[in-house]
Design a protein around this motif. Structure first.
Motif, mmCIF file in Angstrom:
data_model
loop_
_atom_site.group_PDB
_atom_site.id
_atom_site.type_symbol
_atom_site.label_atom_id
_atom_site.label_comp_id
_atom_site.label_asym_id
_atom_site.label_seq_id
_atom_site.Cartn_x
_atom_site.Cartn_y
_atom_site.Cartn_z
ATOM 1 N N ALA A 187 0.825 -1.210 0.000
ATOM 2 C CA ALA A 187 0.000 0.000 0.000
ATOM 3 C C ALA A 187 0.856 1.255 0.000
ATOM 4 O O ALA A 187 0.536 2.251 -0.661
ATOM 5 N N VAL A 188 1.970 1.221 0.729
ATOM 6 C CA VAL A 188 2.884 2.372 0.752
ATOM 7 C C VAL A 188 3.456 2.622 -0.632
ATOM 8 O O VAL A 188 3.518 3.764 -1.109
ATOM 9 N N LEU A 189 3.879 1.558 -1.308
ATOM 10 C CA LEU A 189 4.430 1.719 -2.654
ATOM 11 C C LEU A 189 3.392 2.282 -3.613
ATOM 12 O O LEU A 189 3.700 3.122 -4.454
ATOM 13 N N ARG A 190 2.169 1.821 -3.496
ATOM 14 C CA ARG A 190 1.106 2.343 -4.362
ATOM 15 C C ARG A 190 0.864 3.817 -4.070
ATOM 16 O O ARG A 190 0.689 4.622 -4.989
ATOM 17 N N ALA A 191 0.879 4.170 -2.795
ATOM 18 C CA ALA A 191 0.630 5.564 -2.418
ATOM 19 C C ALA A 191 1.778 6.470 -2.839
ATOM 20 O O ALA A 191 1.564 7.607 -3.269
ATOM 21 N N ASP A 192 3.005 5.983 -2.721
ATOM 22 C CA ASP A 192 4.173 6.813 -2.992
ATOM 23 C C ASP A 192 4.498 6.924 -4.475
ATOM 24 O O ASP A 192 5.225 7.834 -4.895
ATOM 25 N N GLU A 193 4.009 5.990 -5.292
ATOM 26 C CA GLU A 193 4.162 6.021 -6.751
ATOM 27 C C GLU A 193 5.622 6.005 -7.188
ATOM 28 O O GLU A 193 5.989 6.589 -8.211
ATOM 29 N N GLY A 194 6.491 5.368 -6.381
ATOM 30 C CA GLY A 194 7.873 5.175 -6.804
ATOM 31 C C GLY A 194 8.737 6.415 -6.868
ATOM 32 O O GLY A 194 9.721 6.453 -7.604
ATOM 33 N N ARG A 195 8.394 7.452 -6.125
ATOM 34 C CA ARG A 195 9.216 8.669 -6.138
ATOM 35 C C ARG A 195 10.596 8.390 -5.536
ATOM 36 O O ARG A 195 10.715 7.582 -4.621
ATOM 37 N N PRO A 196 11.617 9.073 -6.011
ATOM 38 C CA PRO A 196 12.960 8.870 -5.449
ATOM 39 C C PRO A 196 13.087 9.514 -4.078
ATOM 40 O O PRO A 196 12.358 10.441 -3.740
ATOM 41 N N GLY A 197 14.043 9.016 -3.298
ATOM 42 C CA GLY A 197 14.293 9.599 -1.990
ATOM 43 C C GLY A 197 13.819 8.708 -0.865
ATOM 44 O O GLY A 197 13.286 7.615 -1.071
ATOM 45 N N GLU A 198 14.010 9.201 0.356
ATOM 46 C CA GLU A 198 13.722 8.395 1.543
ATOM 47 C C GLU A 198 12.285 8.577 2.003
ATOM 48 O O GLU A 198 11.720 9.672 1.960
ATOM 49 N N LEU A 199 11.710 7.474 2.497
ATOM 50 C CA LEU A 199 10.365 7.486 3.061
ATOM 51 C C LEU A 199 10.446 7.356 4.582
ATOM 52 O O LEU A 199 11.259 6.591 5.103
ATOM 53 N N VAL A 210 12.465 14.228 4.224
ATOM 54 C CA VAL A 210 11.952 12.928 3.792
ATOM 55 C C VAL A 210 10.462 13.044 3.475
ATOM 56 O O VAL A 210 9.790 13.980 3.916
ATOM 57 N N ARG A 211 9.947 12.092 2.697
ATOM 58 C CA ARG A 211 8.516 12.049 2.405
ATOM 59 C C ARG A 211 7.823 11.268 3.517
ATOM 60 O O ARG A 211 8.229 10.143 3.843
ATOM 61 N N ILE A 212 6.791 11.860 4.061
ATOM 62 C CA ILE A 212 6.083 11.265 5.193
ATOM 63 C C ILE A 212 4.852 10.520 4.706
ATOM 64 O O ILE A 212 4.005 11.084 4.000
ATOM 65 N N VAL A 213 4.759 9.250 5.087
ATOM 66 C CA VAL A 213 3.563 8.461 4.819
ATOM 67 C C VAL A 213 2.994 8.012 6.156
ATOM 68 O O VAL A 213 3.640 7.288 6.909
ATOM 69 N N LEU A 214 1.789 8.449 6.466
ATOM 70 C CA LEU A 214 1.097 7.999 7.670
ATOM 71 C C LEU A 214 0.652 6.558 7.469
ATOM 72 O O LEU A 214 0.162 6.205 6.387
ATOM 73 N N VAL A 215 0.780 5.724 8.488
ATOM 74 C CA VAL A 215 0.385 4.324 8.349
ATOM 75 C C VAL A 215 -0.446 3.873 9.549
ATOM 76 O O VAL A 215 -0.259 4.343 10.669
ATOM 77 N N ASP A 216 -1.361 2.937 9.275
ATOM 78 C CA ASP A 216 -2.202 2.342 10.313
ATOM 79 C C ASP A 216 -2.627 0.970 9.815
ATOM 80 O O ASP A 216 -2.362 0.611 8.656
ATOM 81 N N ASP A 217 -3.305 0.208 10.675
ATOM 82 C CA ASP A 217 -3.735 -1.110 10.225
ATOM 83 C C ASP A 217 -5.023 -1.043 9.409
ATOM 84 O O ASP A 217 -5.141 -1.681 8.363
#
Length: 251
Positions: free
Chosen positions: A100-112, A194-201
């Protein structure tokens, strides 16, 4: 100590599949495939509860992607990990979250930086672990193995006591959580650059993720996206362009 004992006992004692109950398998092949993340995509919060926040979810909610539908075996696995302390399930749940993170981030370069939504302290004490953080750690490890620079930044905490969300509608959840989260002292510098991705279950109404995003914004941080393991089946939809981005493998 409780967490160590749960992990050790799960390895040495006979168990049944957490998803379907198949004998002597922590997670059978069929249930494991349900958490592969192959169906990961954008979701909208559930709106069937009273006081619905509307089809777009609460104000400030970032774009959310989910790996699986919260039903059947997936729901059973999430609850077994979260409420019954089946800690080894963090691995397959982390695999789903990574997708899900990969789908949300769309493969952008840099650190997550994966920022898990924090559980209440009393819930962590009762369960013996923090489910979202444990799954996030498993997801970040899988992402790194797949070539994506990722780390977990547990910078959020509850600033006040909140009521149990069970049984509350969307508007009630928003009111219950309003102003309840904050960034820990010294947490903001950890997320610089860095790019911030919020995560939960799981996502239901989106109130928790919206509050987490607000707390990060107030600390001067920008949330790129949010990702969860599972969402209700009727919350899945296509993105606005109607296209799907190619997803890197997390195998």
């Amino acid at each position: 100590m409780r967490g160590w004992w749960q992990e050790i006992s799960a390895l040495v004692l006979p168990v049944d599949c957490a998803g379907c109950g198949a004998a002597r398998a922590l997670l059978c092949a069929d249930c494991r495939s349900g958490l592969s993340g192959s169906g990961a995509g954008p979701v909208r919060p559930a709106t069937r509860r009273s006081g619905s926040a509307g089809p777009a979810g609460p104000v400030g909610l970032p774009v959310v992607h989910a790996a699986a539908r919260y039903e059947g075996a997936v729901r059973a696995v999430v609850l077994a990990h979260k409420e019954r302390g089946a800690l080894p399930l963090a691995g397959p749940l982390g695999r789903a979250l990574a997708a899900a993170v990969l789908r949300a981030d769309e493969g952008r370069p840099g650190e997550l930086a994966l920022v898990p939504v924090p559980s209440a302290r009393r819930a962590v004490r009762a369960r013996g672990h923090d489910p979202a953080r444990r799954i996030a750690l498993a997801a970040s490890a899988r992402l790194r193995r797949a070539g994506t620079a990722a780390r977990v930044a547990s910078v959020l905490r509850q600033s006040r006591r909140v009521e149990d969300q069970a049984g509350l509608g969307a508007r009630q959840r928003l009111e219950n959580l309003s102003g309840a989260l904050e960034v820990r002292r010294g947490g903001a510098p950890l997320l610089a650059g860095v790019r911030i991705v919020l995560v939960d279950d799981v996502i239901t109404t989106g109130a928790t993720l919206a509050e987490a995003a607000r707390a990060l914004r107030e600390a001067g941080l920008r949330v790129a996206a949010a990702a969860v393991v599972a969402a209700p089946a009727d919350s899945f939809g296509r993105n606005r362009s109607g296209t799907r981005t190619e997803q890197k493998s997390c195998e």
